[in-house]
Scaffold this motif. Structure first.
Motif, short mmCIF file in Angstrom:
data_model
loop_
_atom_site.label_atom_id
_atom_site.label_comp_id
_atom_site.label_asym_id
_atom_site.label_seq_id
_atom_site.Cartn_x
_atom_site.Cartn_y
_atom_site.Cartn_z
N ALA A 264 45.09 53.96 54.70
CA ALA A 264 45.59 52.68 55.21
C ALA A 264 44.48 51.64 55.27
CB ALA A 264 46.20 52.88 56.60
N PHE A 265 43.25 52.08 55.55
CA PHE A 265 42.13 51.13 55.58
C PHE A 265 41.91 50.53 54.20
CE2 PHE A 265 37.66 49.98 55.11
CZ PHE A 265 37.46 49.18 56.23
N LEU A 266 41.95 51.36 53.14
CA LEU A 266 41.81 50.83 51.78
C LEU A 266 42.89 49.81 51.47
CD1 LEU A 266 40.87 53.72 49.30
CD2 LEU A 266 39.47 51.78 50.02
N THR A 267 44.12 50.15 51.83
CA THR A 267 45.24 49.25 51.56
C THR A 267 45.06 47.93 52.30
OG1 THR A 267 46.75 51.12 51.24
CG2 THR A 267 47.74 48.98 51.70
N GLU A 268 44.65 48.01 53.55
CA GLU A 268 44.47 46.80 54.36
C GLU A 268 43.39 45.90 53.77
OE1 GLU A 268 42.31 44.35 56.97
OE2 GLU A 268 41.62 46.41 56.85
N ARG A 269 42.29 46.51 53.30
CA ARG A 269 41.22 45.70 52.74
C ARG A 269 41.62 45.09 51.39
NH1 ARG A 269 39.56 43.58 56.33
NH2 ARG A 269 38.04 42.61 54.94
N GLU A 270 42.41 45.81 50.61
CA GLU A 270 42.87 45.25 49.33
C GLU A 270 43.78 44.05 49.58
OE1 GLU A 270 44.60 46.52 44.98
OE2 GLU A 270 44.23 48.06 46.49
N MET B 133 31.29 54.07 54.49
CA MET B 133 31.82 53.82 53.15
C MET B 133 32.33 52.39 53.04
SD MET B 133 31.22 56.84 51.94
CE MET B 133 32.05 56.83 50.35
N GLN B 134 32.19 51.85 51.86
CA GLN B 134 32.56 50.46 51.59
C GLN B 134 33.84 50.42 50.77
OE1 GLN B 134 30.67 46.64 49.11
NE2 GLN B 134 29.55 48.57 49.26
N ALA B 135 34.81 49.62 51.21
CA ALA B 135 36.00 49.36 50.41
C ALA B 135 35.62 48.28 49.41
CB ALA B 135 37.16 48.92 51.29
N LYS B 136 35.38 48.66 48.17
CA LYS B 136 34.78 47.76 47.19
C LYS B 136 35.71 47.53 46.01
CE LYS B 136 30.43 47.10 44.61
NZ LYS B 136 29.99 45.90 45.35
N MET B 137 35.84 46.27 45.65
CA MET B 137 36.62 45.90 44.47
C MET B 137 35.73 45.98 43.24
SD MET B 137 36.96 43.21 42.14
CE MET B 137 38.25 42.64 41.03
N GLU B 138 36.21 46.66 42.21
CA GLU B 138 35.54 46.69 40.91
C GLU B 138 36.55 46.24 39.85
OE1 GLU B 138 32.50 47.00 40.46
OE2 GLU B 138 31.60 48.47 41.80
N ASN C 139 38.42 48.91 37.58
CA ASN C 139 39.22 49.99 38.15
C ASN C 139 40.71 49.78 37.94
OD1 ASN C 139 36.89 51.16 39.13
ND2 ASN C 139 37.22 50.53 41.25
N THR C 140 41.43 50.84 37.66
CA THR C 140 42.89 50.77 37.62
C THR C 140 43.42 50.46 39.01
OG1 THR C 140 42.92 52.38 35.83
CG2 THR C 140 44.99 52.00 36.98
N THR C 141 42.87 51.13 40.02
CA THR C 141 43.11 50.78 41.42
C THR C 141 41.91 49.97 41.87
OG1 THR C 141 44.28 52.89 41.76
CG2 THR C 141 43.53 51.70 43.73
N PHE C 142 42.10 48.66 42.04
CA PHE C 142 40.97 47.75 42.22
C PHE C 142 40.00 48.19 43.31
CE2 PHE C 142 43.32 43.91 40.31
CZ PHE C 142 42.60 44.01 39.13
N VAL C 143 40.53 48.47 44.51
CA VAL C 143 39.68 48.74 45.67
C VAL C 143 39.60 50.24 45.93
CG1 VAL C 143 39.32 48.31 48.13
CG2 VAL C 143 40.23 46.49 46.67
N GLN C 144 38.38 50.76 45.94
CA GLN C 144 38.14 52.17 46.20
C GLN C 144 36.95 52.29 47.14
OE1 GLN C 144 37.74 54.45 42.57
NE2 GLN C 144 39.52 53.49 41.60
N TYR C 145 36.80 53.47 47.73
CA TYR C 145 35.64 53.70 48.57
C TYR C 145 34.39 53.81 47.70
CZ TYR C 145 38.30 54.31 52.85
OH TYR C 145 39.10 54.08 53.95
#
Length: 462
Positions: A28-34, A111-116, A119-125
């Protein structure tokens, strides 16, 4: 390099803790940050990249960050003795650092929620710090890298892991990063910025199992962790592992005699000395079978990979808008480890593989490292590829993981671990060898012995 048992039981205990009050729901944290930021990624022609020029090489006008150059390779390893290809040249040593701290007696990792953009899924740890030298010296003119001081000389705390490790040897030329885990005292306050959160290794494990939740740069750091010292049973705050996980712990904790490790290392050095490899940097215009024009750099048969242009906008990054080339491989890449209980301990079949971009020419690779785009057909598939298709009951791990989304576009790789029945006989070429996770971990900590694909799979076995 620190002793391999340093903090080992604490790592294992953290891996067995799958819930934390600090981050109740890691997904949920990843989703929230995206959702908190906006992203726009668009493929563009190479000619449309501001400040980049395509000539004998593809480079920025200021010479910073990286270049794409031509490579001519000759080797007696594998079925193809000679070829040319583009490759990314990025000589800077970046920092991949994860900050660790104890909460309620359990190691957590910032851990950092980072956009690359790739990535197919933009935001990952990602690791706490994931930065090239150009990035953390702010050549891009953007914001400073958070938490960088924790990993710099003179300001570090307790170092749990520290090693220079290689990157993708077919896509990068002599690329290496400094992989670090640094622990801060429990009573030291660490401010937590918006895109960062504390996770246990058990929570990280859940993201790895689901796939595309932990980026490649974090996985390579995690591969350096040792889970439990031989003969120690101190596992606080944790459930005891069972089944396959218990076998993994046993494989990590089984002591290797000095003779066993020395024998494995001597065998690996023999492999490094056995094969020849001649690598020459050439003009992009001199590459056989490749087309270089204003649109892209691509193989004339549509194989291997393309070098494409990318336009990126992201409100969560140090710089909000930028343009860059990216390497886009053909889909269908697979890396797989075959394991089997041998002499009472789970062991993994690894191969010594020559890759043109490796600093030391050859490193240990997974049992199968398969990229369909590199092969003209089944006649030149690598050995043991048939073990990618096995009964479901043999499969212990199967998840899609992204590669370096900062340089590679849509580079998803299926990660698979297959456990053979004890009575199953398998024949492998001479450049293959069975090793425990303890041996692989020791060799990883020596540097330049285990490639990034194998390390990524080992990280998925948290």
């Amino acid at each position: 390099m620190q002793p391999e048992a340093y903090g080992a039981d604490d790592f294992l205990a953290s891996a067995m803790v799958s819930k934390s009050r600090l981050t109740p729901d890691a997904g949920a944290f990843l989703t929230e940050r995206e959702l908190s930021a906006s992203y726009e990624v668009e493929r563009v022609p190479l000619a449309a990249l501001p400040n980049w020029h395509l000539g004998d090489r593809l480079s920025r006008a200021d010479g910073k960050f990286f270049t794409v150059e031509g490579l001519s390779i000759r080797t007696d390893f594998g079925p193809v003795p000679q070829w040319t290809q583009p490759i990314i040249v990025q000589p800077e040593i970046g920092i991949l650092g994860i900050l660790a701290k104890r909460f309620d007696g359990v190691l957590h990792f910032l851990m950092q929620a980072k956009m690359e953009p790739g990535n197919t899924t933009f935001v990952q740890y990602a690791a706490t710090v994931q930065a090239t030298q150009s990035n953390y010296q702010r050549v891009h003119g953007g914001r400073a890298t958070p938490y960088l001081d924790y990993f710099l000389e003179g300001t570090r705390r307790r170092v749990l892991f520290d090693q220079l490790l290689s990157e993708h040897g077919f896509w990068y030329l002599y690329k290496r990063n400094r992989n670090m885990i640094v622990e801060v005292p429990e009573d030291e306050e660490v401010p937590v910025e918006d895109d960062f959160t504390w996770l246990t290794l058990g929570q990280v494990r859940q993201q790895l199992t689901q796939g595309n939740g932990v980026n490649m740069n974090a996985r390579t750091v995690l591969s350096g962790i040792t889970y439990g010292a031989a003969g120690s049973d101190r596992l606080l705050h944790a459930e005891q592992p069972d089944g396959f996980h218990a076998e993994l712990v046993e494989s990590h904790r089984t002591p290797s005699s000095a003779a066993d490790l020395s024998g494995a290392l001597t065998w690996l050095i023999d492999q490094k000395a056995k094969f020849s490899l001649d690598v020459r940097r050439i003009s992009l215009r001199d590459m056989d079978e490749w087309i270089c024009d204003d649109d892209s750099i691509r193989h004339r048969d549509g194989r291997i990979f393309d070098i494409i242009g990318m336009s990126v906008q992201a409100t969560s990054r140090e710089v909000g808008t930028w343009w860059q080339p990216m390497l886009e491989p053909r889909p269908g890449n697979v890396v797989a480890l075959i394991c089997q209980r041998r002499a009472g301990v789970l062991q993994f079949l690894v191969q010594a593989m020559v890759q043109p971009g490796l600093t030391d020419r050859l490193e240990l690779a997974p049992t199968v490292q398969f990229s369909p785009g590199y092969h003209r057909g089944p006649q030149d598939f690598p050995p043991l590829t048939e073990y990618l298709d096995v009964p479901e009951s043999w499969i212990r791990l199967k998840a899609i993981q992204s590669e370096d989304g900062g340089r590679f576009s849509k580079a998803d790789t299926l990660h698979q671990v297959v456990q053979l029945p004890e009575d199953h006989e398998i024949e492998a070429p001479d450049n293959y060898r069975w090793m425990t996770l303890a041996q692989l971990n020791r060799l990883t900590r020596f540097g330049y012995h285990v490639n990034v694909e194998a390390r990524s799979l080992v990280a998925c076995l948290l």
